[in-house]
Design a protein around this motif. Sequence first.
Motif, short mmCIF file in Angstrom:
data_model
loop_
_atom_site.label_atom_id
_atom_site.label_comp_id
_atom_site.label_asym_id
_atom_site.label_seq_id
_atom_site.Cartn_x
_atom_site.Cartn_y
_atom_site.Cartn_z
N GLY A 114 -14.17 -32.49 21.93
CA GLY A 114 -13.83 -31.01 21.88
C GLY A 114 -12.84 -30.66 22.83
N SER A 115 -13.20 -31.04 24.14
CA SER A 115 -12.06 -31.21 25.28
C SER A 115 -10.68 -31.63 25.09
CB SER A 115 -13.06 -31.24 26.48
OG SER A 115 -13.65 -32.35 26.49
N PHE A 116 -10.99 -32.73 24.48
CA PHE A 116 -9.86 -33.68 24.38
C PHE A 116 -8.95 -32.76 23.44
CE2 PHE A 116 -7.87 -36.49 21.20
CZ PHE A 116 -6.82 -36.82 21.63
N PHE A 117 -9.29 -32.46 22.19
CA PHE A 117 -8.58 -31.66 21.34
C PHE A 117 -8.00 -30.25 22.08
CE2 PHE A 117 -7.94 -28.54 18.04
CZ PHE A 117 -7.50 -29.40 16.98
N ILE A 118 -8.59 -29.81 23.00
CA ILE A 118 -7.86 -28.60 23.79
C ILE A 118 -6.92 -29.15 24.33
CG2 ILE A 118 -8.34 -26.66 25.19
CD1 ILE A 118 -11.23 -26.59 24.41
N LEU B 229 -11.01 -20.66 22.84
CA LEU B 229 -11.14 -21.94 23.28
C LEU B 229 -12.18 -22.20 24.39
CD1 LEU B 229 -7.62 -23.39 22.77
CD2 LEU B 229 -9.48 -23.88 21.27
N TYR B 230 -12.14 -21.32 25.31
CA TYR B 230 -12.93 -21.31 26.47
C TYR B 230 -14.27 -20.94 26.01
CZ TYR B 230 -15.58 -19.66 30.54
OH TYR B 230 -16.55 -19.48 31.42
N VAL B 231 -14.51 -19.82 25.35
CA VAL B 231 -15.76 -19.54 24.90
C VAL B 231 -16.39 -20.90 23.97
CG1 VAL B 231 -17.14 -18.01 23.23
CG2 VAL B 231 -15.31 -17.28 24.74
N ALA B 232 -15.57 -21.40 23.04
CA ALA B 232 -15.99 -22.51 22.25
C ALA B 232 -16.45 -23.63 23.08
CB ALA B 232 -14.96 -22.91 21.29
N LEU B 233 -15.60 -24.10 24.24
CA LEU B 233 -15.98 -25.22 24.95
C LEU B 233 -17.34 -24.71 25.68
CD1 LEU B 233 -14.36 -27.61 26.03
CD2 LEU B 233 -13.58 -26.34 27.87
N GLU B 234 -17.63 -23.77 26.39
CA GLU B 234 -18.90 -23.33 26.92
C GLU B 234 -20.04 -23.33 25.86
OE1 GLU B 234 -18.86 -23.05 30.47
OE2 GLU B 234 -17.33 -23.73 29.59
N LEU B 235 -19.84 -22.98 24.60
CA LEU B 235 -20.76 -22.98 23.47
C LEU B 235 -21.28 -24.44 23.35
CD1 LEU B 235 -19.57 -20.26 20.97
CD2 LEU B 235 -21.72 -20.33 22.61
N LEU B 236 -19.97 -25.47 23.27
CA LEU B 236 -20.18 -26.89 23.16
C LEU B 236 -21.08 -27.55 24.40
CD1 LEU B 236 -19.64 -29.21 21.37
CD2 LEU B 236 -17.43 -29.48 22.45
#
Length: 583
Positions: free
Chosen positions: A262-266, A146-153
């Motif tokens: 994205g961050s809200f979903f996390i 999730l962190y990797v996805a968040l940074e890509l976003l």
Amino acid sequence: MTADAVTTPGGLLLPLAVLVPFLGMIAGLVLGGRNAQRVAMVTIVAGVAIALGIAQSMLQSGDTLVYVLGGFAPPLGIALRADGLSVVMMVAVAVVIAGIGVYARGDFGTPDGVREARAPLMYWLLLLAVWGSLNLVFTSGDLFTLYVALELLTFAGVPLVCLDGKGETLRSALRYLLFALAGSIFYLLGAVLIYGECGTLDVALLAQSAQPGPVTWAAAALMTTGLLAKTALFPLHLWLPPAHAGAPPAASAVLSALVVKGSFFIVVRLWFDAMPALPGFAAAQLLAGLGAAAIIVGNVVALRQERLKLLIAYSTLAQIGYLFMMFPLAFDAGTGAFVRGEVLAGGMLQAISHATAKAAMFLAAGLIYAALGHDRIADLAGAARLVPLSVLAFALGGVALTGAVPSGAYLAKKLLLGAADGSGQWWWALVLQAGGLLTTGYVLLVLAHALRATADAPAPRVRVRRSQEAAALALAACSLLLGFADAVLPGDLVKSPLDPGELATLLVTVVAGAALALALGRRLPDVPAGAALAAIGSPIRRMTVAVGGLFERLDFALRRWHVAGLSLVVLTLLFAAAMSGAR
């Protein structure tokens, strides 16, 4: 989200949902020029088909879809999982991306006689990168992925702000990047603490192993605050207004409708799935309190704006606040944990309704700007004659945000109000109702100016494409059609618009919203009510304008760097204290 770690039928579609947008981005980069747009359109069609295939597979199986990467099950390996929340968000994002893609063909087509242009090439690549990153967010099964996805976003979203290369938008993009990276540091530090305490970052395994304690409270507080910074929840909205208002319309729509989700979903994954029994009721009240402040401040400051895009940007700040109202309402005092159910369904329905409506409003604002050559609210007279479909798309999107029947936001509000009434938390019901009135106010304010007749009708600066207007209108219609989701929700939530109770509510909402627009709007519309208020209510007008000015100064102060940085630290301490104090 279950702890199963075996690839299920249909699970292979999950990595495809992530890889196809990124492969399209790479292909567009290699082929370049006009081919980037062609590749993007083909990828969008394929991505929508994959999202629908995932939804069909889940409906057939009735269970979470799982794909184990490399055949190694967690905690040694990584598993992609898609439950109902993931699938609904993936389909919604695919629809919004498709609508924005149709619109963007008009704004980001490579000019004739030019082999390759920087802005069109980068836009299509970044649009696909945002899509792939969001799909990774929705399917990730552990906190580090999730962190990797968040940074890509983040790194896909930031360049969308400054596609025009102007100094002002470059500063806005840098502001966004630095504050988002601060949020990333907080999140990553929390993930490290959780791993040291529990020995795993897998969401399903954490739900079984995470226990209340100083380390887990600190970790949860750090991760929550970091995610709120990326979501731009009040008072951590330092970057949102300039970024969303300064970006091109097709980019603003992506940022406002999709990137912040994205961050809200996390946060939802963290509180409902990874650590449902950890945060506690007090922390949920704090989180909703920030949401309530966002609703009030964001809406009031939106009413005070002179530019249409900046009004929509502050509207986004307010609408983000609605997303966090569900947390205290979803807390089960009996088990001491956050539970899935109607409240969570209402919150996610609000997120989807906001995505479609806000994308439509930003796209419509872009077309109004293109036709008039400006987006000054006070000078929108004649817009309805020049671009009627664009004004209609803005109006429908605004109506959906107010929670009018039968929009998706109407269903969401019904579910949340029912939960507030059932749990005795009446104060959140008041905030939800007040937010609806304020939203109605700025929608009416814009429409009063846009529908105003003008003696000398302005000539269109450029002729907008029908396909662009159709895309904005289709997304606005989607936000209204979400009201038909009532068929899959328990109870009979949607009433007829002609129901006497609904008509009375609508009338009160419109009258109260108009009063707020007249009282707080920076420039009064040229209508009899505005003239009457100016003539006989000048003391009241001066008082309300002064109140609006106080909210603007508060917003300005909170968006200064040292205040925003201090807010990050203070909120982390408050969340940690709230979680530990509940035990």
